[in-house]
Design an enzyme around this catalytic site. Structure first.
Site, PDB file in Angstrom:
ATOM      1  N   HIS A  84       0.808  -1.214   0.000  1.00  0.00           N
ATOM      2  CA  HIS A  84       0.000   0.000   0.000  1.00  0.00           C
ATOM      3  C   HIS A  84       0.847   1.273   0.000  1.00  0.00           C
ATOM      4  O   HIS A  84       0.341   2.346  -0.276  1.00  0.00           O
ATOM      5  CB  HIS A  84      -0.976  -0.024   1.185  1.00  0.00           C
ATOM      6  CG  HIS A  84      -2.126  -0.958   0.939  1.00  0.00           C
ATOM      7  ND1 HIS A  84      -3.398  -0.741   1.383  1.00  0.00           N
ATOM      8  CD2 HIS A  84      -2.182  -2.121   0.263  1.00  0.00           C
ATOM      9  CE1 HIS A  84      -4.188  -1.728   0.996  1.00  0.00           C
ATOM     10  NE2 HIS A  84      -3.467  -2.579   0.327  1.00  0.00           N
ATOM     11  N   SER A 125      -0.101  -1.122  -6.221  1.00  0.00           N
ATOM     12  CA  SER A 125       0.176  -2.258  -7.095  1.00  0.00           C
ATOM     13  C   SER A 125       0.928  -1.826  -8.341  1.00  0.00           C
ATOM     14  O   SER A 125       0.701  -0.737  -8.867  1.00  0.00           O
ATOM     15  CB  SER A 125      -1.136  -2.920  -7.522  1.00  0.00           C
ATOM     16  OG  SER A 125      -1.662  -3.701  -6.489  1.00  0.00           O
ATOM     17  N   LYS A 138     -14.233  -7.731  -8.369  1.00  0.00           N
ATOM     18  CA  LYS A 138     -13.412  -8.597  -9.225  1.00  0.00           C
ATOM     19  C   LYS A 138     -12.768  -9.705  -8.392  1.00  0.00           C
ATOM     20  O   LYS A 138     -12.703 -10.854  -8.830  1.00  0.00           O
ATOM     21  CB  LYS A 138     -12.333  -7.759  -9.913  1.00  0.00           C
ATOM     22  CG  LYS A 138     -11.656  -8.512 -11.047  1.00  0.00           C
ATOM     23  CD  LYS A 138     -10.687  -7.628 -11.814  1.00  0.00           C
ATOM     24  CE  LYS A 138      -9.933  -8.429 -12.850  1.00  0.00           C
ATOM     25  NZ  LYS A 138      -8.953  -7.636 -13.577  1.00  0.00           N
ATOM     26  N   ASP A 139     -12.299  -9.367  -7.195  1.00  0.00           N
ATOM     27  CA  ASP A 139     -11.710 -10.390  -6.324  1.00  0.00           C
ATOM     28  C   ASP A 139     -12.755 -11.428  -5.915  1.00  0.00           C
ATOM     29  O   ASP A 139     -12.469 -12.627  -5.873  1.00  0.00           O
ATOM     30  CB  ASP A 139     -11.105  -9.747  -5.067  1.00  0.00           C
ATOM     31  CG  ASP A 139      -9.722  -9.155  -5.341  1.00  0.00           C
ATOM     32  OD1 ASP A 139      -9.176  -9.400  -6.439  1.00  0.00           O
ATOM     33  OD2 ASP A 139      -9.191  -8.442  -4.470  1.00  0.00           O
ATOM     34  N   GLU A 148       5.634 -33.701  -0.541  1.00  0.00           N
ATOM     35  CA  GLU A 148       4.441 -33.190  -1.200  1.00  0.00           C
ATOM     36  C   GLU A 148       4.839 -32.487  -2.496  1.00  0.00           C
ATOM     37  O   GLU A 148       5.978 -32.035  -2.645  1.00  0.00           O
ATOM     38  CB  GLU A 148       3.736 -32.203  -0.266  1.00  0.00           C
ATOM     39  CG  GLU A 148       3.128 -32.868   0.951  1.00  0.00           C
ATOM     40  CD  GLU A 148       1.780 -33.495   0.645  1.00  0.00           C
ATOM     41  OE1 GLU A 148       1.764 -34.641   0.177  1.00  0.00           O
ATOM     42  OE2 GLU A 148       0.757 -32.848   0.873  1.00  0.00           O
TER      43      GLU A 148
HETATM   44  C1  HEM Z   1       0.665 -16.017   2.412  1.00  0.00           C
HETATM   45  C2  HEM Z   1       0.989 -15.792   1.203  1.00  0.00           C
HETATM   46  C3  HEM Z   1       0.745 -14.468   0.508  1.00  0.00           C
HETATM   47  C4  HEM Z   1      -0.323 -13.642   0.614  1.00  0.00           C
HETATM   48  C5  HEM Z   1      -1.556 -13.856   1.462  1.00  0.00           C
HETATM   49  C6  HEM Z   1      -0.074 -12.529  -0.263  1.00  0.00           C
HETATM   50  C7  HEM Z   1      -0.946 -11.469  -0.439  1.00  0.00           C
HETATM   51  C8  HEM Z   1      -0.781 -10.468  -1.361  1.00  0.00           C
HETATM   52  C9  HEM Z   1      -1.796  -9.562  -1.769  1.00  0.00           C
HETATM   53  C10 HEM Z   1      -3.228  -9.536  -1.258  1.00  0.00           C
HETATM   54  C11 HEM Z   1      -1.272  -8.769  -2.740  1.00  0.00           C
HETATM   55  C12 HEM Z   1      -1.984  -7.718  -3.563  1.00  0.00           C
HETATM   56  C13 HEM Z   1      -2.767  -8.370  -4.708  1.00  0.00           C
HETATM   57  C14 HEM Z   1      -1.897  -8.872  -5.831  1.00  0.00           C
HETATM   58  O1  HEM Z   1      -1.061  -8.126  -6.355  1.00  0.00           O
HETATM   59  O2  HEM Z   1      -2.062 -10.042  -6.247  1.00  0.00           O
HETATM   60  C15 HEM Z   1       0.107  -9.137  -2.879  1.00  0.00           C
HETATM   61  C16 HEM Z   1       1.016  -8.523  -3.741  1.00  0.00           C
HETATM   62  C17 HEM Z   1       2.313  -8.941  -3.946  1.00  0.00           C
HETATM   63  N1  HEM Z   1       2.905 -10.099  -3.469  1.00  0.00           N
HETATM   64 FE1  HEM Z   1       2.054 -11.381  -2.141  1.00  0.00          FE
HETATM   65  N2  HEM Z   1       1.140 -12.692  -0.856  1.00  0.00           N
HETATM   66  C18 HEM Z   1       1.674 -13.859  -0.415  1.00  0.00           C
HETATM   67  C19 HEM Z   1       2.887 -14.396  -0.767  1.00  0.00           C
HETATM   68  C20 HEM Z   1       3.813 -13.791  -1.620  1.00  0.00           C
HETATM   69  C21 HEM Z   1       5.064 -14.365  -2.010  1.00  0.00           C
HETATM   70  C22 HEM Z   1       5.556 -15.730  -1.550  1.00  0.00           C
HETATM   71  C23 HEM Z   1       5.677 -13.453  -2.862  1.00  0.00           C
HETATM   72  C24 HEM Z   1       7.002 -13.538  -3.583  1.00  0.00           C
HETATM   73  C25 HEM Z   1       8.027 -14.210  -3.243  1.00  0.00           C
HETATM   74  C26 HEM Z   1       4.813 -12.334  -2.984  1.00  0.00           C
HETATM   75  C27 HEM Z   1       5.089 -11.189  -3.731  1.00  0.00           C
HETATM   76  C28 HEM Z   1       4.194 -10.169  -3.949  1.00  0.00           C
HETATM   77  C29 HEM Z   1       4.460  -9.008  -4.754  1.00  0.00           C
HETATM   78  C30 HEM Z   1       5.772  -8.679  -5.472  1.00  0.00           C
HETATM   79  C31 HEM Z   1       3.268  -8.250  -4.751  1.00  0.00           C
HETATM   80  C32 HEM Z   1       3.007  -6.932  -5.495  1.00  0.00           C
HETATM   81  C33 HEM Z   1       2.531  -7.304  -6.846  1.00  0.00           C
HETATM   82  C34 HEM Z   1       2.144  -6.130  -7.677  1.00  0.00           C
HETATM   83  O3  HEM Z   1       1.782  -5.095  -7.122  1.00  0.00           O
HETATM   84  O4  HEM Z   1       2.208  -6.276  -8.883  1.00  0.00           O
HETATM   85  N3  HEM Z   1       3.696 -12.572  -2.230  1.00  0.00           N
HETATM   86  N4  HEM Z   1       0.367 -10.180  -2.044  1.00  0.00           N
END
Ligand code: HEM
Lengths: 412, 265
Positions: A213, A217, A241-242, A285
């Site tokens: 935030h 994004s 959308k979500d 797994e």
């Molecule tokens: C418990 C697991 C995770 C949750 C609940 C989570 C949740 C979220 C959410 C809600 C967003 C915003 C929506 C989206 O862009 O899809 C986000 C963005 C992002 N996440 Fe995660 N995430 C998780 C794991 C990860 C992992 C493992 C990575 C990378 C190694 C990661 C990298 C990113 C990045 C780079 C963004 C920004 C993407 C953008 O703005 O284009 N996330 N995450």
């Protein structure tokens, strides 16, 4: 910050004392989001939903589970048989773990494809990698709890890896086991960790969202938002959308829960753990298979362990390995191809991880050889290709603005 | 590029499928039509379940336990009446106690008792049979190809051992058992049980019935699970369609170029 006014008196009363109402409004309602996000941006919120499902089902399972080798296996079966809707709890949790990894893998590849890890989102990405590590630890310990053959032997093999540490290796393993073999103390402490880690994960997700935030994004074009017209409020556009995406996902997830609950599992884990009988094939797994292949690609135990951990840890420095200023693969023709080859390479690693090492691949080489090639390529992609591509690739011209592109789309 | 990629993906998934079959060395058991294995689950034929129970209690239970099931579960399955299940249970003896004198004593089993195990422990069972007859509570979930495999195993005994294969003393040749030498002698033959419902007890029939019983013992929740699953999926499909309609309606507002959002901070 100007004071926010609410018609509801209770909300106003709370807001005056703790500005949590405006905080929620700012981050979930009027939060500015690029207008052009595609469905690959759904997976983060989906992972969040699954995390909540995992924690809730996990808490209720823990109320009925017993962490002792003599009863652990039976207690899980009793949850399925004798606890009201226990089968639902267990199968939601079991399949939820697979879904969690599936979603997060898609989420991570999305980040790689659109260059979401680049400045100013490096820390967001690194928190993500930490989340991924926490997930792996949690899933590994959780898998031990039902105390089937794979639980026991998986735990034995993985904990034994630490014996490769020079000098203190065996001591570390004994310390982790709480004895001289995987047994009650191991099971009991794994249960404690398995209950604790998801809450750490939850805290990490909070930080992840805070970082998100801060810079908002990224988007499929990979360009920065310049004017308010590039953005729109999160609600109602992305809430709906979500939710729409969540509907599709739940159909997919619950199909397995209700109709093929053991699809992702290993049959051997329905054989109670037996320290005297080693199963013919010990496989983790599916979500660990690529790393299992890396581990076995190196003949030396310590070397294998190092390579395996490096396979994950290298993701931390990805933002600096990729030297290109252009984020999105849409404008990087060569990178785009390399991305898909890398993706394929990860699938090959997973495939090799599922096989026994001396098996032949299409009659031309052993799985070990294939695993070595795929492992080498995995690191080649990060260490050689990405830094060089950024220097020598001719990228396509970037569009002026998100708003302009969205307008074009709606003009058609 | 994309085409190449898709072809590679397909090749890889074929590889996965092929691998699934090649493992183990024993032949892949033929796929059978069970009432409980469809793409959308299914249920148990009550008459078949009851016949399978008869086979289990009269034959298999002599060596194997199903320690996770209780006689009350028979009533819950809908295939046995309460009286029938009570009667069946009373044919087995369980140890109870201590009584007021501090003595352990034997009494007939009740509905609340778990299926009585034939041996006090694995060692005793192994001593009698040369190998441990495994507990069959979750056997259909614990073997690759599940019910198909158990069925193939039960009908897979051959009197003639193929050339080049040696079966050790006390073992039997079975086409489908990994390694082919199994300590269990063929437990079923034509007419091994006289069915109470008059069904002809061929080997194939006996095997199908007992496998159905074992599948039920492994997943007694199956019918409730698939019944609820259908409702949940129908509900979700309708809900998702409605959400989709709503999404498209809301997103129409994007055609307004003035739609914008500023950071409130
Ligand atoms: C418990 C697991 C995770 C949750 C609940 C989570 C949740 C979220 C959410 C809600 C967003 C915003 C929506 C989206 O862009 O899809 C986000 C963005 C992002 N996440 Fe995660 N995430 C998780 C794991 C990860 C992992 C493992 C990575 C990378 C190694 C990661 C990298 C990113 C990045 C780079 C963004 C920004 C993407 C953008 O703005 O284009 N996330 N995450």
């Amino acid at each position: 910050m100007s004071k926010r006014q609410y018609n509801n008196r209770v909300m106003q009363w709370v807001e005056d004392r703790l500005p949590i109402i405006s905080l929620m409004e700012n981050s979930g309602v009027i939060y500015p989001t690029p207008k052009n996000l595609n469905y690959w941006w759904n997976y983060g919120s989906l992972a969040g939903v699954v995390m909540v499902i995992m924690i809730l089902t996990g808490i209720f399972l823990a109320m009925n589970y017993q962490a002792h080798p003599t009863v652990a296996f039976d207690s899980v079966e009793r949850i399925v048989r004798d606890v009201n809707y226990g089968w639902l709890l267990r199968y939601l949790h079991m399949n939820g773990a697979s879904m969690f990894f599936l979603l997060v893998y898609i989420h991570m590849f999305r980040g790689m494809y659109y260059g979401s890890y680049k400045a100013p989102r490096e820390l967001l990405w690194m928190i993500g990698v930490t989340i991924y590590l926490a997930m792996m630890a949690t899933a590994f310990m959780g898998y031990v709890l039902p105390w089937g053959q794979m639980s026991f032997w998986g735990a034995t093999v993985i904990t034994n890896l630490f014996s490769a540490v020079p000098v203190v290796g065996t001591d570390i393993v004994t310390w982790m086991w709480g004895g001289f073999a995987v047994d009650f103390p191991t099971l009991n402490r794994f249960f404690a960790w398995h209950y604790l880690l998801p809450f750490i994960l939850f805290a990490l997700v909070f930080l992840h969202l805070w970082a998100l935030h801060t810079h908002k994004s990224n988007n499929p074009l990979g360009i920065d938002a310049k004017t308010p017209q590039d953005m729109m409020p999160f609600h109602p556009f992305y809430t709906i959308k979500d939710l729409y995406g969540l509907g599709f996902f739940m159909i997919f997830y619950l199909y397995f829960v209700f109709f093929q609950p053991n699809f992702f599992g290993e049959v051997d884990n329905y054989i109670p753990a037996n320290p005297m009988v080693t199963p013919p094939h010990i496989v983790p797994e599916w979500y660990f298979l690529p790393f299992y292949a890396m581990l076995r690609a190196v003949p030396d135990k310590l070397g294998g362990v190092i390579v395996m951990f490096a396979g994950v840890l290298i993701l931390y420095v990805l933002p600096w390995l990729d030297t290109s200023k252009v984020r999105s693969a849409r404008f990087r023709p060569v990178f785009k191809q390399m991305f898909w080859i890398f993706f394929l390479d990860c699938l090959v690693l997973g495939y090799v991880g599922a096989k026994s090492p001396d098996e032949m691949f299409m009659g031309i080489m052993t799985m070990t050889t294939l695993g070595q090639i795929a492992t080498t390529y995995y690191f080649f992609h990060f260490i050689v290709l990405l830094p060089l591509l950024g220097k020598y690739e001719t990228t396509k011209p970037l569009p002026n603005s998100i708003a302009e592109e969205v307008a074009k789309k709606y003009a058609q | 590029m994309r085409k190449l990629f898709i072809i590679a993906l397909m090749g890889l998934s074929l590889g996965f499928a092929g691998a699934a079959h090649a493992a183990g060395g024993a032949p892949v058991p033929a796929k059978q039509n069970w009432t409980f294995t469809g793409l959308f689950g299914g249920g148990f034929d009550k008459a078949q379940l009851k016949r399978g129970g008869q086979v289990f209690f009269e034959v298999c239970n002599g060596c194997h336990s199903v320690s996770l099931m209780a006689y009350r579960n028979l009533v819950e399955s809908g295939a046995w009446t309460e009286d029938e299940a009570k009667e069946l249970a009373s044919g087995f003896e369980v140890q109870d106690g201590p009584n007021d004198e501090g003595e352990m004593f034997m009494r007939p089993a009740r509905l609340s008792d778990r299926f009585v195990s034939p041996y006090p422990n694995d060692k005793a069972a192994a001593a009698a049979h040369g190998a441990i007859p495994p507990d069959l509570s979750v056997i259909t979930k614990a073997r690759k190809y599940g019910p198909d495999y158990i069925h193939a195993l039960l009908i897979g005994y051959k009197d003639e051992v193929p050339e080049g294969v040696t079966i050790p003393e006390g073992s039997n040749y079975n086409e489908f058992f990994p390694g082919n030498a199994i300590a269990m002698a063929a437990p079923l033959t034509d007419g091994a049980v006289e069915y109470a419902d008059g069904t002809e007890a061929t080997l194939d029939q006996l095997s199908r019935d007992v496998v159905t019983f074992l599948a039920w013992a492994a997943e007694p929740e199956l019918e409730a699970r698939t019944a609820l699953g259908i409702k949940v999926l129908i509900y979700l499909v309708i809900l998702t369609a409605m959400l989709g309609a709503l999404k498209h309606r809301i997103w129409r507002r994007l055609s307004d170029p003035n739609l914008s959002c500023e950071d409130p901070h």
